[in-house]
Motif scaffolding. Structure first.
Motif, short mmCIF file in Angstrom:
data_model
loop_
_atom_site.label_atom_id
_atom_site.label_comp_id
_atom_site.label_asym_id
_atom_site.label_seq_id
_atom_site.Cartn_x
_atom_site.Cartn_y
_atom_site.Cartn_z
N SER A 1 0.83 -1.20 0.00
CA SER A 1 0.00 0.00 0.00
C SER A 1 0.87 1.26 0.00
O SER A 1 0.56 2.23 -0.70
CB SER A 1 -0.92 -0.01 1.22
N LYS B 1 -1.11 0.36 -9.51
CA LYS B 1 -1.80 -0.71 -8.76
C LYS B 1 -1.75 -2.04 -9.49
O LYS B 1 -1.85 -3.08 -8.86
CB LYS B 1 -3.24 -0.31 -8.47
N TYR C 1 -4.62 -8.06 0.22
CA TYR C 1 -4.70 -6.73 -0.38
C TYR C 1 -5.92 -6.64 -1.30
O TYR C 1 -6.71 -5.70 -1.23
CB TYR C 1 -3.41 -6.44 -1.15
N SER C 2 -6.09 -7.65 -2.15
CA SER C 2 -7.20 -7.65 -3.10
C SER C 2 -8.54 -7.75 -2.38
O SER C 2 -9.50 -7.06 -2.72
CB SER C 2 -7.04 -8.83 -4.07
N LYS D 1 -13.67 -2.76 0.42
CA LYS D 1 -13.77 -1.30 0.54
C LYS D 1 -14.61 -0.73 -0.60
O LYS D 1 -15.45 0.15 -0.38
CB LYS D 1 -12.37 -0.69 0.55
N GLU D 2 -14.42 -1.21 -1.82
CA GLU D 2 -15.20 -0.74 -2.95
C GLU D 2 -16.67 -1.12 -2.81
O GLU D 2 -17.55 -0.35 -3.16
CB GLU D 2 -14.63 -1.31 -4.26
N THR E 1 -9.28 -6.84 0.69
CA THR E 1 -9.53 -5.59 1.39
C THR E 1 -10.00 -4.52 0.43
O THR E 1 -10.95 -3.78 0.69
CB THR E 1 -8.27 -5.12 2.14
N LYS E 2 -9.33 -4.44 -0.72
CA LYS E 2 -9.68 -3.44 -1.74
C LYS E 2 -11.11 -3.68 -2.25
O LYS E 2 -11.91 -2.75 -2.37
CB LYS E 2 -8.70 -3.49 -2.90
N ASN E 3 -11.44 -4.94 -2.53
CA ASN E 3 -12.78 -5.26 -3.04
C ASN E 3 -13.85 -4.98 -2.00
O ASN E 3 -14.93 -4.49 -2.33
CB ASN E 3 -12.84 -6.72 -3.49
N CYS F 1 2.24 1.73 -3.44
CA CYS F 1 1.21 2.25 -4.35
C CYS F 1 0.99 3.75 -4.14
O CYS F 1 0.80 4.49 -5.09
CB CYS F 1 -0.10 1.49 -4.17
#
Length: 82
Positions: free
Chosen positions: A17, A26, A68-69, A75-76, A71-73, A20
């Protein structure tokens, strides 16, 4: 690998993170995660066993990519429900 070495996975995720935010695209996050995992596996977890270090490093890097993926998904998804 000791049980407490699993704590390295969120550390790798946090470092990815940071990379990035410093300008790494990303789409290169999985590669950065894998490289960090390999470095940690070879130089920290198994400094005396290169094969074991590579294997553990790949495992740590790929696990961090999943974290990471995921968490990102998540969050979206939460942003989309507002």
């Amino acid at each position: 690998m000791e049980v407490y070495d699993v704590a390295l996975i969120p550390i790798i995720t946090g470092l990815v993170s940071v990379f990035c935010r410093l300008g790494v695209t990303k789409k290169f996050a999985p590669i950065v995660s894998l490289i960090l995992g390999l470095l940690i596996g070879v130089f920290y977890v198994y400094p005396d066993d290169i094969k074991g270090g590579i294997l553990v490093g790949i495992m740590l890097g790929l696990s961090a990519v999943g974290l990471y993926s995921g968490t990102k998904n998540t969050k979206e998804l939460v942003k989309g429900e507002d």
